[in-house]
Design a protein around this motif. Structure first.
Motif, PDB file in Angstrom:
ATOM      1  N   GLY A 127      32.955 -59.205 -14.107  1.00 22.58           N
ATOM      2  CA  GLY A 127      33.468 -58.994 -13.671  1.00 22.58           C
ATOM      3  C   GLY A 127      34.846 -58.538 -12.443  1.00 22.58           C
ATOM      4  N   THR A 128      33.719 -58.005 -11.912  1.00 16.33           N
ATOM      5  CA  THR A 128      33.988 -57.574 -10.288  1.00 16.33           C
ATOM      6  C   THR A 128      34.788 -58.830  -9.610  1.00 16.33           C
ATOM      7  OG1 THR A 128      32.056 -57.190  -9.634  1.00 16.33           O
ATOM      8  CG2 THR A 128      33.051 -55.375 -11.281  1.00 16.33           C
ATOM      9  N   TRP A 129      35.303 -57.833  -8.269  1.00 16.71           N
ATOM     10  CA  TRP A 129      35.388 -58.509  -6.780  1.00 16.71           C
ATOM     11  C   TRP A 129      33.930 -59.551  -6.642  1.00 16.71           C
ATOM     12  CZ3 TRP A 129      35.007 -56.765  -1.370  1.00 16.71           C
ATOM     13  CH2 TRP A 129      35.917 -57.857  -0.524  1.00 16.71           C
ATOM     14  N   LEU A 130      33.627 -58.566  -6.093  1.00 20.09           N
ATOM     15  CA  LEU A 130      32.158 -58.825  -5.725  1.00 20.09           C
ATOM     16  C   LEU A 130      31.496 -59.541  -6.229  1.00 20.09           C
ATOM     17  CD1 LEU A 130      30.627 -55.482  -3.748  1.00 20.09           C
ATOM     18  CD2 LEU A 130      31.999 -57.297  -2.101  1.00 20.09           C
ATOM     19  N   ASP A 131      31.712 -59.728  -7.503  1.00 22.52           N
ATOM     20  CA  ASP A 131      30.644 -60.648  -8.600  1.00 22.52           C
ATOM     21  C   ASP A 131      31.609 -62.074  -8.760  1.00 22.52           C
ATOM     22  OD1 ASP A 131      29.101 -61.451 -10.672  1.00 22.52           O
ATOM     23  OD2 ASP A 131      31.163 -62.108 -11.791  1.00 22.52           O
ATOM     24  N   ALA A 132      32.566 -62.019  -7.952  1.00 23.32           N
ATOM     25  CA  ALA A 132      33.564 -63.388  -7.997  1.00 23.32           C
ATOM     26  C   ALA A 132      32.720 -64.045  -7.139  1.00 23.32           C
ATOM     27  CB  ALA A 132      34.858 -63.367  -7.970  1.00 23.32           C
ATOM     28  N   LEU A 174      41.136 -63.533  -4.022  1.00 22.95           N
ATOM     29  CA  LEU A 174      40.255 -63.174  -4.733  1.00 22.95           C
ATOM     30  C   LEU A 174      40.541 -61.154  -4.583  1.00 22.95           C
ATOM     31  CD1 LEU A 174      37.432 -65.132  -5.164  1.00 22.95           C
ATOM     32  CD2 LEU A 174      39.444 -64.735  -6.520  1.00 22.95           C
ATOM     33  N   LEU A 175      40.565 -60.930  -3.243  1.00 22.34           N
ATOM     34  CA  LEU A 175      39.901 -59.010  -2.893  1.00 22.34           C
ATOM     35  C   LEU A 175      41.996 -58.872  -3.555  1.00 22.34           C
ATOM     36  CD1 LEU A 175      39.519 -56.698  -2.131  1.00 22.34           C
ATOM     37  CD2 LEU A 175      40.704 -57.703   0.691  1.00 22.34           C
ATOM     38  N   HIS A 176      43.065 -59.261  -3.443  1.00 19.67           N
ATOM     39  CA  HIS A 176      44.380 -58.956  -3.757  1.00 19.67           C
ATOM     40  C   HIS A 176      44.233 -59.055  -5.364  1.00 19.67           C
ATOM     41  CE1 HIS A 176      45.464 -59.904   0.849  1.00 19.67           C
ATOM     42  NE2 HIS A 176      44.471 -59.309   0.531  1.00 19.67           N
ATOM     43  N   GLY A 177      43.923 -60.002  -5.780  1.00 21.21           N
ATOM     44  CA  GLY A 177      44.068 -59.847  -6.600  1.00 21.21           C
ATOM     45  C   GLY A 177      43.372 -59.293  -7.734  1.00 21.21           C
ATOM     46  N   TRP A 178      41.907 -58.446  -7.286  1.00 20.13           N
ATOM     47  CA  TRP A 178      41.835 -57.603  -7.427  1.00 20.13           C
ATOM     48  C   TRP A 178      42.342 -55.573  -7.217  1.00 20.13           C
ATOM     49  CZ3 TRP A 178      37.685 -55.980 -11.182  1.00 20.13           C
ATOM     50  CH2 TRP A 178      36.945 -55.184 -10.928  1.00 20.13           C
ATOM     51  N   PHE A 179      42.921 -55.716  -6.528  1.00 17.72           N
ATOM     52  CA  PHE A 179      43.811 -55.124  -5.629  1.00 17.72           C
ATOM     53  C   PHE A 179      44.873 -54.583  -7.245  1.00 17.72           C
ATOM     54  CE2 PHE A 179      43.228 -54.641  -0.851  1.00 17.72           C
ATOM     55  CZ  PHE A 179      42.106 -54.125  -0.985  1.00 17.72           C
ATOM     56  N   ASP A 180      45.803 -56.076  -7.454  1.00 20.57           N
ATOM     57  CA  ASP A 180      46.308 -55.654  -8.201  1.00 20.57           C
ATOM     58  C   ASP A 180      45.728 -56.141  -9.540  1.00 20.57           C
ATOM     59  OD1 ASP A 180      48.937 -56.274  -8.077  1.00 20.57           O
ATOM     60  OD2 ASP A 180      49.095 -58.426 -10.282  1.00 20.57           O
ATOM     61  N   PHE A 181      44.943 -56.293  -9.635  1.00 24.88           N
ATOM     62  CA  PHE A 181      44.113 -55.730 -11.229  1.00 24.88           C
ATOM     63  C   PHE A 181      43.931 -54.446 -11.127  1.00 24.88           C
ATOM     64  CE2 PHE A 181      40.109 -54.721 -14.164  1.00 24.88           C
ATOM     65  CZ  PHE A 181      40.606 -55.544 -15.046  1.00 24.88           C
ATOM     66  N   ILE A 182      43.294 -53.441 -10.413  1.00 25.76           N
ATOM     67  CA  ILE A 182      43.218 -51.834 -10.230  1.00 25.76           C
ATOM     68  C   ILE A 182      44.930 -51.162 -10.785  1.00 25.76           C
ATOM     69  CG2 ILE A 182      42.388 -50.349  -9.051  1.00 25.76           C
ATOM     70  CD1 ILE A 182      40.005 -51.919 -10.002  1.00 25.76           C
ATOM     71  N   ARG A 183      45.587 -52.232 -10.061  1.00 28.70           N
ATOM     72  CA  ARG A 183      46.974 -51.373  -9.544  1.00 28.70           C
ATOM     73  C   ARG A 183      47.370 -51.160 -11.259  1.00 28.70           C
ATOM     74  NH1 ARG A 183      48.703 -54.622  -6.494  1.00 28.70           N
ATOM     75  NH2 ARG A 183      48.380 -53.529  -4.689  1.00 28.70           N
ATOM     76  N   GLN A 184      46.987 -52.414 -11.570  1.00 24.01           N
ATOM     77  CA  GLN A 184      47.783 -52.697 -13.526  1.00 24.01           C
ATOM     78  C   GLN A 184      46.641 -51.599 -14.288  1.00 24.01           C
ATOM     79  OE1 GLN A 184      49.619 -55.846 -14.281  1.00 24.01           O
ATOM     80  NE2 GLN A 184      48.830 -56.946 -11.523  1.00 24.01           N
ATOM     81  N   THR A 185      45.495 -51.308 -13.698  1.00 25.93           N
ATOM     82  CA  THR A 185      44.800 -50.452 -14.878  1.00 25.93           C
ATOM     83  C   THR A 185      45.012 -49.477 -15.432  1.00 25.93           C
ATOM     84  OG1 THR A 185      43.130 -52.433 -14.598  1.00 25.93           O
ATOM     85  CG2 THR A 185      42.690 -50.247 -15.386  1.00 25.93           C
ATOM     86  N   GLN A 211      37.962 -58.316 -15.366  1.00 23.04           N
ATOM     87  CA  GLN A 211      38.210 -57.510 -16.504  1.00 23.04           C
ATOM     88  C   GLN A 211      36.774 -56.084 -16.147  1.00 23.04           C
ATOM     89  OE1 GLN A 211      34.889 -59.452 -18.958  1.00 23.04           O
ATOM     90  NE2 GLN A 211      33.598 -58.890 -18.219  1.00 23.04           N
ATOM     91  N   LEU A 212      36.590 -55.451 -16.217  1.00 24.19           N
ATOM     92  CA  LEU A 212      36.803 -53.934 -15.808  1.00 24.19           C
ATOM     93  C   LEU A 212      34.744 -54.242 -16.839  1.00 24.19           C
ATOM     94  CD1 LEU A 212      38.566 -50.487 -16.484  1.00 24.19           C
ATOM     95  CD2 LEU A 212      38.011 -51.504 -14.109  1.00 24.19           C
ATOM     96  N   PRO A 213      33.451 -53.487 -15.512  1.00 26.51           N
ATOM     97  CA  PRO A 213      32.466 -53.862 -16.539  1.00 26.51           C
ATOM     98  C   PRO A 213      32.136 -52.560 -17.324  1.00 26.51           C
ATOM     99  CG  PRO A 213      32.716 -53.612 -14.232  1.00 26.51           C
ATOM    100  CD  PRO A 213      33.190 -53.122 -14.201  1.00 26.51           C
ATOM    101  N   ALA A 214      31.445 -53.238 -18.079  1.00 27.90           N
ATOM    102  CA  ALA A 214      30.815 -52.562 -19.080  1.00 27.90           C
ATOM    103  C   ALA A 214      30.240 -51.506 -18.457  1.00 27.90           C
ATOM    104  CB  ALA A 214      30.634 -53.338 -20.096  1.00 27.90           C
ATOM    105  N   ALA A 215      29.771 -50.479 -19.908  1.00 24.11           N
ATOM    106  CA  ALA A 215      29.079 -49.084 -19.059  1.00 24.11           C
ATOM    107  C   ALA A 215      27.431 -49.415 -18.605  1.00 24.11           C
ATOM    108  CB  ALA A 215      28.392 -48.597 -20.822  1.00 24.11           C
ATOM    109  N   GLU A 216      27.269 -48.844 -17.541  1.00 22.50           N
ATOM    110  CA  GLU A 216      26.123 -48.988 -16.905  1.00 22.50           C
ATOM    111  C   GLU A 216      24.939 -48.705 -17.278  1.00 22.50           C
ATOM    112  OE1 GLU A 216      23.389 -50.272 -14.623  1.00 22.50           O
ATOM    113  OE2 GLU A 216      25.092 -50.442 -13.019  1.00 22.50           O
ATOM    114  N   PRO A 217      23.820 -49.658 -17.772  1.00 22.79           N
ATOM    115  CA  PRO A 217      22.948 -48.526 -18.344  1.00 22.79           C
ATOM    116  C   PRO A 217      22.098 -47.837 -17.440  1.00 22.79           C
ATOM    117  CG  PRO A 217      23.182 -51.046 -18.841  1.00 22.79           C
ATOM    118  CD  PRO A 217      24.022 -51.014 -17.999  1.00 22.79           C
TER     119      PRO A 217
END
Length: 759
Positions: free
Chosen positions: A263-268, A310-321, A383-389
């Motif tokens: 769900g993150t930029w690096l994952d994309a 993709l980076l700028h899209g991730w910025f925008d997602f963080i901005r709206q979260t 999407q924000l990742p699920a809780a990290e195990p």
């Protein structure tokens, strides 16, 4: 028991921050002066850095041989300093009982330095050698070139390192500027001192008041505001006019940019097969300005424009979260960081006024302002990742499983330390070992990024015919990370070798990286390229033999680990110590860089390693004094005792811009020939270093592993007793043996052997 803190302003204006951390085994001090290279007169580039060096040359009360550096090193501690753009920091970490002695030396050397011209002349040559190494280091030059893209006349684009030509010692104006800089900035109103350790707050406060009172009374000097900060590179981000709390806000943003979960930029980028590596770091912060950079490495056929979208899209997602949601996850991460941090890390954080914590109200306001200044683009599915195990403290549910016989269990580290380390080592005789190693490195890299985010160290390396996996951190996280790592190592999804680029290291550091291979007497094998597939890897695992060691696990964690290791590939075996060679051996290593560099490793048999540790300590001062101060061979000079591949011995290292490798070796021989004088206080100090309570958790685990590889008893108490029994005659015999023709010496250098006597 949680940490408690206290903040005070002393009568001389100094800001004192205290942290009582009962779980720590060491204590630390971090002293921050609110002045750096950008506050020095522009006519004298490097003046602030030069002054930082001069402090460590000793003073009337504590000469060099009894100064801060020698004091801390004799106790097995850490000490260093750093001159930044608008701050200068001095810090050390020692056993708690030694905090007073270190703090007295630190405050005294800064408050009353000896700035005699002869000291300046010698240290300027060290600064010049450091400048030459810096100018030849590709990594340093890349960052310098990056800063040149800052627009306008901002001081970031200027030269501040200092060298023989910018530090004009005979110029009266320079001397006035040097003394004036010290008088203006090294006073109470300019200083923040942070003390951290297991001591009660009242005890820490008493120490702080006693020694910080050495500084003259003063007020905070207003630092000149810099010109506007702008940048013209796509992945270099410059911010202006940010409110207080911006540095903490940036830390939250960088944590999200470094997250590679689904769900993150690096994952994309990873899903597209484009990502080779990514490093995100803050470069500068002052007066509402921030400069930070994303060092993004993509494969040649990657679509760079889409990666930026993709980076700028991730910025925008963080901005709206929802900021509260972001801050909640960040707060959990900061809690893990605080619990995992050493005394030194905590003290340094406290000295900046930015402890490991979630964003407060002001920092959340700064986060909004920071995000508003970032590029906008609606692009990508996020999407924000699920809780990290790996952040869970509870152990995974484990089925009952027999513990593999190949796994040793060490009780050197008590489980209540909440730090565990697992070492797994495979002997892999396959001719395709090196090619497959690159595949495993690539397979593990995303997992290593996740582990780093969760304060877990997951390391995979190879030396000789061996692969080694080390996982360390919170015990529950180590169990989970190990299981996932073993699965990835047996069934990689990508059969291309590692795409990450090696760091451009200075020669001496590059040699250190090659030292394990040299100790084992192995060189890279010439194997023809071929197509790598699962069958080749399966065959390599089938013919491999493994052994391991677990340190710091309680009974429940060992049981969970046993279940995980049922899936460990290869056949279990018992350790066999590496063979010790005889005579002198020279190995020429091809490493980047033009300066001459040499490592001399002198292995010792098990019966002499206690006296060898004492000898190494007694040699530290003379080696530094002769090679760095008197002969000025270079700024990279060290000597120590080191365990490598289970073999313990003396290790000397020098990098020089002008002395040849043969000349460096001759100087070392002469020093060893002069002998040492046993100091009973030094003997006691060395013995005390090998008490579990005095050692960092990672040091205890590494010592246990090295003794396991050497098939020696992992008994710290026995080692202490042996050190305390060492006499002058033992040291003399040891030195005579080291200088004998049959003694096992290994020279690893970036040049051929100086004569035919080396083979």
């Amino acid at each position: 028991m949680p940490d408690t803190t206290r903040h005070l302003t002393l009568a001389n204006g100094l800001q004192l921050t205290l942290r009582h951390a009962p779980h720590l085994k060491r204590s630390a001090a971090a002293l921050r002066v609110h002045a750096g290279s950008h506050d020095a007169p522009a006519a004298w580039p490097g003046l602030a850095h030069f002054l930082e060096h001069l402090f460590f040359l000793g003073s009337a009360r504590f000469p060099l041989e009894n100064g801060l550096m020698r004091y801390v090193q004799a106790l097995g501690g850490q000490v260093n300093a750093s001159t930044r753009e608008r701050t200068t920091e001095f810090f050390f970490e020692v056993p708690p009982a030694a905090l007073a002695g270190g703090l007295e030396r630190l405050c005294q050397m800064l408050a009353e330095p000896d700035l005699s011209i002869e000291r300046q002349r010698r240290e300027r040559e060290v600064i010049h050698a450091e400048f030459i190494a810096w100018s030849r280091n590709p990594q340093a030059q890349q960052q310098f070139a990056l800063l040149q893209s800052v627009a306008g006349d901002h001081p970031l684009v200027s030269f501040h390192a200092g060298n023989r030509y910018s530090l004009v010692l005979r110029n009266i104006a320079f001397q006035q500027a040097l003394k004036g800089f010290h008088q203006r900035f090294y006073q109470g109103g300019q200083i923040t001192l942070s003390l951290c350790g297991p001591q009660p707050l009242d005890e820490l406060e008493q120490l702080g008041r006693q020694y910080a009172g050495l500084f003259e009374t003063g007020d905070l000097v207003p630092q000149a505001l810099p010109p506007a900060l702008t940048a013209n590179k796509p992945l270099l981000f410059a911010h202006e006019g940010l409110p207080a709390g911006a540095e903490q806000a940036l830390e939250l943003l960088l944590a999200n940019l470094g997250d590679n979960r689904p769900g993150t930029w690096l994952d994309a980028l990873e899903q597209r097969g484009w990502l080779k590596g990514c490093k995100v770091e803050k470069l500068y912060a002052f007066a509402g300005q921030l400069l930070w950079h994303i060092d993004l490495k993509l494969v040649p056929d990657a679509d760079t424009d889409e990666a930026l979208k993709l980076l700028h899209g991730w910025f925008d997602f963080i901005r709206q979260t929802d900021p509260a949601q972001l801050n909640s996850a960040f707060g959990r991460l900061q809690q893990r960081r605080e619990r995992s941090a050493s005394a030194l890390e905590l003290a340094r954080r406290d000295s900046t006024g930015q402890p490991f914590a979630a964003l407060d109200t002001q920092a959340l306001i700064a986060l909004e302002a920071l995000l508003e200044q970032l590029p906008r683009h609606t692009f990508g599915q996020w999407q924000l990742p699920a809780a990290e195990p790996l952040m869970l403290d509870e152990l995974p549910t484990a089925r009952t499983a027999e513990l593999p016989r190949a796994l040793g269990i060490s009780d050197l580290l008590p489980p209540d330390r909440q730090y565990a380390a697992l070492y797994l080592r495979w002997h892999v005789p396959s001719a395709m070992r090196q090619h497959l190693q690159g595949v495993l490195e690539r397979a593990l890299h995303p997992m290593q990024v996740r582990c780093e985010q969760a304060c877990v160290q997951l390391q995979f390396n190879a030396s000789g015919e061996y692969w080694q996996l080390r996982c360390a951190g919170h015990p529950a996280a180590v169990v989970r990370a190990t299981g996932q790592a073993l699965a990835l190592m047996q069934a990689p999804s990508n059969w291309q070798p590692s795409a990450t680029e090696a760091l451009a290291l200075i020669p001496i550091r590059a040699l250190i990286n090659q030292l394990p291979d040299a100790v084992l007497g192995t060189r890279p094998a010439e194997t023809p390229p071929c197509t790598l597939d699962q069958a080749l890897l399966d065959d390599a695992w089938q013919h491999s033999h493994w052994q391991g060691l677990a340190v710091g696990f309680n009974t429940s964690a060992v049981q969970a680990l046993g279940a995980v290791l049922q899936g460990c590939p290869g056949q279990g075996t018992v350790p066999t110590p590496a063979a010790l060679w005889t005579g002198h051996r020279w190995q020429h290593a091809e490493v980047p860089g033009s300066e001459n560099a040499l490592l001399l490793f002198c292995p010792l048999p098990a019966g002499q390693q206690a006296s060898g540790r004492l000898l190494a300590q007694l040699l530290q001062g003379p080696v530094y004094q002769r090679l760095r101060v008197e002969l000025q061979l270079g700024y990279a000079v060290f000597s120590t005792f080191r365990q490598i591949e289970g073999i313990g011995g003396l290790l000397f290292g020098v990098q020089s811009p002008h002395a040849s490798q043969g000349e460096i070796l001759d100087h070392l021989r002469q020093l060893l020939g002069q002998g040492v004088t046993l100091d009973s206080h030094a003997r006691q100090a060395v013995a005390e270093q090998f008490d579990e309570l005095a050692m960092a958790n990672a040091e205890v685990a590494e010592w246990a592993w090295q003794t396991h590889l050497a098939t020696q008893p992992g008994d710290l108490l026995a080692l202490q007793r042996s050190i305390l029994m060492t006499q002058q005659a033992d040291l003399d015999d040891l030195l005579r043996g080291l200088l004998g023709c049959d003694c096992a010496w290994l020279c690893l250098a970036n040049s051929p052997a100086p004569d035919a006597s080396w083979h």
